[in-house]
Design a protein around this motif. Structure first.
Motif, short mmCIF file in Angstrom:
data_model
loop_
_atom_site.label_atom_id
_atom_site.label_comp_id
_atom_site.label_asym_id
_atom_site.label_seq_id
_atom_site.Cartn_x
_atom_site.Cartn_y
_atom_site.Cartn_z
N THR A 46 47.34 -8.03 -2.59
CA THR A 46 47.20 -7.96 -2.96
C THR A 46 47.73 -9.22 -3.60
OG1 THR A 46 48.69 -6.11 -3.44
CG2 THR A 46 46.90 -5.20 -3.51
N HIS A 47 48.89 -9.90 -2.62
CA HIS A 47 49.60 -10.87 -3.45
C HIS A 47 49.06 -11.41 -3.60
CE1 HIS A 47 49.82 -9.15 1.33
NE2 HIS A 47 49.92 -10.42 0.98
N SER A 48 49.81 -12.32 -4.93
CA SER A 48 49.38 -13.76 -4.44
C SER A 48 49.52 -14.76 -3.73
CB SER A 48 49.79 -14.46 -6.08
OG SER A 48 49.34 -15.70 -5.93
N LEU A 241 34.66 -3.89 -3.92
CA LEU A 241 36.85 -3.78 -3.76
C LEU A 241 37.74 -3.22 -4.31
CD1 LEU A 241 38.59 -7.21 -3.88
CD2 LEU A 241 39.48 -5.19 -5.46
N VAL A 242 36.50 -2.05 -5.18
CA VAL A 242 37.47 -1.42 -6.13
C VAL A 242 37.40 -0.01 -4.78
CG1 VAL A 242 37.35 1.15 -7.59
CG2 VAL A 242 37.35 -1.60 -8.53
N ARG A 243 36.17 0.03 -4.18
CA ARG A 243 35.85 1.52 -3.11
C ARG A 243 37.02 1.21 -2.35
NH1 ARG A 243 31.72 0.76 1.09
NH2 ARG A 243 31.58 -0.99 0.44
N LYS A 244 36.89 0.00 -2.31
CA LYS A 244 38.05 -0.26 -0.33
C LYS A 244 39.44 0.29 -0.96
CE LYS A 244 35.47 -1.58 2.67
NZ LYS A 244 33.95 -1.36 2.46
N ARG A 245 40.28 -0.69 -1.93
CA ARG A 245 41.56 -0.33 -2.48
C ARG A 245 41.29 1.51 -2.73
NH1 ARG A 245 43.85 -4.90 -5.21
NH2 ARG A 245 43.24 -6.51 -3.82
N MET A 246 40.31 2.03 -3.19
CA MET A 246 40.64 3.68 -3.40
C MET A 246 39.81 4.37 -1.81
SD MET A 246 38.61 3.68 -6.57
CE MET A 246 38.93 5.87 -7.36
N GLN A 247 40.00 3.95 -1.44
CA GLN A 247 39.48 4.07 0.79
C GLN A 247 41.09 4.55 1.20
OE1 GLN A 247 35.70 2.42 1.83
NE2 GLN A 247 35.04 3.77 1.64
N VAL A 248 41.69 3.74 0.33
CA VAL A 248 43.06 3.83 1.39
C VAL A 248 44.46 4.36 0.77
CG1 VAL A 248 42.65 2.05 3.22
CG2 VAL A 248 43.38 1.29 1.27
N HIS A 258 48.57 -4.29 5.05
CA HIS A 258 49.47 -4.31 3.74
C HIS A 258 50.05 -3.06 3.68
CE1 HIS A 258 47.30 -7.50 3.71
NE2 HIS A 258 45.97 -7.27 3.94
N LYS A 259 51.17 -2.90 3.18
CA LYS A 259 51.88 -2.04 3.54
C LYS A 259 52.37 -1.71 1.57
CE LYS A 259 54.23 -1.90 7.79
NZ LYS A 259 53.47 -1.25 8.24
N ASN A 260 51.61 -2.29 1.05
CA ASN A 260 51.85 -2.89 -1.30
C ASN A 260 51.03 -2.41 -1.32
OD1 ASN A 260 51.32 -5.06 0.17
ND2 ASN A 260 52.07 -6.49 -1.95
N ILE A 261 49.93 -1.57 -0.67
CA ILE A 261 48.53 -2.07 -1.54
C ILE A 261 49.29 0.02 -2.57
CG2 ILE A 261 46.26 -0.19 -1.62
CD1 ILE A 261 46.65 -1.34 1.32
N PRO A 262 49.19 -0.47 -4.20
CA PRO A 262 49.27 -0.44 -4.98
C PRO A 262 48.46 1.73 -4.99
CG PRO A 262 48.68 -2.55 -5.77
CD PRO A 262 48.81 -1.64 -5.46
N GLN A 263 48.86 2.53 -6.27
CA GLN A 263 48.17 3.73 -6.30
C GLN A 263 47.24 3.08 -7.52
OE1 GLN A 263 51.08 6.52 -6.74
NE2 GLN A 263 49.30 8.47 -7.13
#
Length: 325
Positions: A46-48, A241-248, A258-263
């Motif tokens: 998620t970081h730039s 991409l949304v699916r992957k973010r929500m799966q974790v 990536h320890k900074n994945i938002p909720q």
């Protein structure tokens, strides 16, 4: 059943279609596994990359991936060769089951449409779209827990969240309940239905014309698969991409590489959050490697499926011929 030169989608018995689909999925998955791990790592970042300030506040141990090859090198250097095949066991199980369900549902839906409306009544691209979308929905719903497990294993670094497939299933059931196995399924279905519909519609439209060019190694099927996959994948990538973010999401969210994945909660809110914090480019993180992966994956899958199905039909024909004699 017709045995003319034109290969029909409903040729082959149900068992032959399942066996050919499973074989195609197994071989395809193993070949593209490293690219799949790279894609997942990039999608979860998620970081730039262009803003060094945003990287200063990263939690310790959080990597910064910059493209496909640098990501591969980083994984090899820090996690070894096996790091590129993380999550391969649930992924192999998923691909075998997914391909078998997908091709079976595709064949069954096509035959159902023929019985309901008559063969040739529905325009060919529309028929392929309906059959492909139905196949994608059935296969995604049937194998989604394996897809989630694949993502979580691929997302963990040396600090392992799960030490084995059995413990992963046990921990998710204990800490998140059965719903934990289906995090992000709405995005998965929302992505796969139009993807498979477009893919099969394009594939069936291109397969026969390309086959007339007598391409080397009978690669007309492979070429049609590549073109169809690239177009369809690009169209629906933000939902992937949304699916992957929500799966974790869940209690282990901060323990992955990536320890900074938002909720995130919900498809629309996740899309809005990504656009707000990462811009439009954030919705397409990992697209390049996804397209690189999609081309060989679809080519190998469709080429292997067609060849395997033909071999099985030839074997069955020889067996029936011997029985008659």
């Amino acid at each position: 059943m017709s045995r003319t030169g034109e290969r029909l989608k409903d040729e082959g018995s149900r068992l032959q279609v399942v066996a050919a689909g499973a074989t195609a999925g197994l071989i395809s998955r193993f070949i593209v596994a490293p690219l799949d791990v790279v894609k997942i790592r990039l999608q979860l970042q998620t970081h730039s990359l262009s803003d060094p300030v945003s990287q200063l506040n990263l939690p310790p141990g959080t990597p910064v991936y910059k493209g496909t090859l640098p990501t591969i090198k980083h994984i090899l250097a820090n996690e070894g060769l096996t790091g590129l095949w993380k999550g391969n066991i649930p992924a192999e199980m998923m691909y075998v089951c997914y391909s078998a369900v997908q091709f079976t549902a595709y064949r069954s839906t096509t035959m159902l449409l023929h019985r309901m409306f008559g063969k040739g009544t529905i325009p060919h691209p529309a028929e392929s779209f309906i059959s492909g979308a139905s196949a994608g929905f059935c296969a995604t719903a049937a194998t989604y827990p394996l897809d989630l497990l694949r993502t979580r294993f691929a997302a963990q670094g040396n600090d392992k969240v799960y030490t084995s497939l059995f413990r992963a299933v046990r921990d998710i059931k204990r800490d998140e309940g059965y719903r934990g196995f289906f995090r992000g399924i709405s995005a998965g279905v929302g992505q796969i239905v139009p993807f498979m519909g477009m893919f099969f519609a394009l594939y069936e439209t291109l397969r026969l014309p390309l086959g007339q060019f007598n391409l080397p190694f009978s690669s007309g099927d492979a070429t049609a698969g590549i073109i169809s996959s690239v177009i369809a994948k690009t169209a629906v990538f933000p939902l992937d991409l949304v699916r992957k973010r929500m799966q974790v999401q869940g209690p282990t969210r901060s323990r992955y590489i990536h320890k900074n994945i938002p909720q995130y909660t919900g498809i629309i809110k996740t899309l809005r959050d990504i656009l707000k914090n990462e811009g439009r480019r954030g919705l397409y993180r990992g697209l390049t490697v996804s397209l690189i992966k999609a081309a060989p994956a679809s080519a190998v899958t469709m080429w292997t499926y067609e060849r395997t199905l033909n071999l099985l039909k030839q074997w069955e024909a020889k067996r029936e011929h011997k029985t008659i004699q």
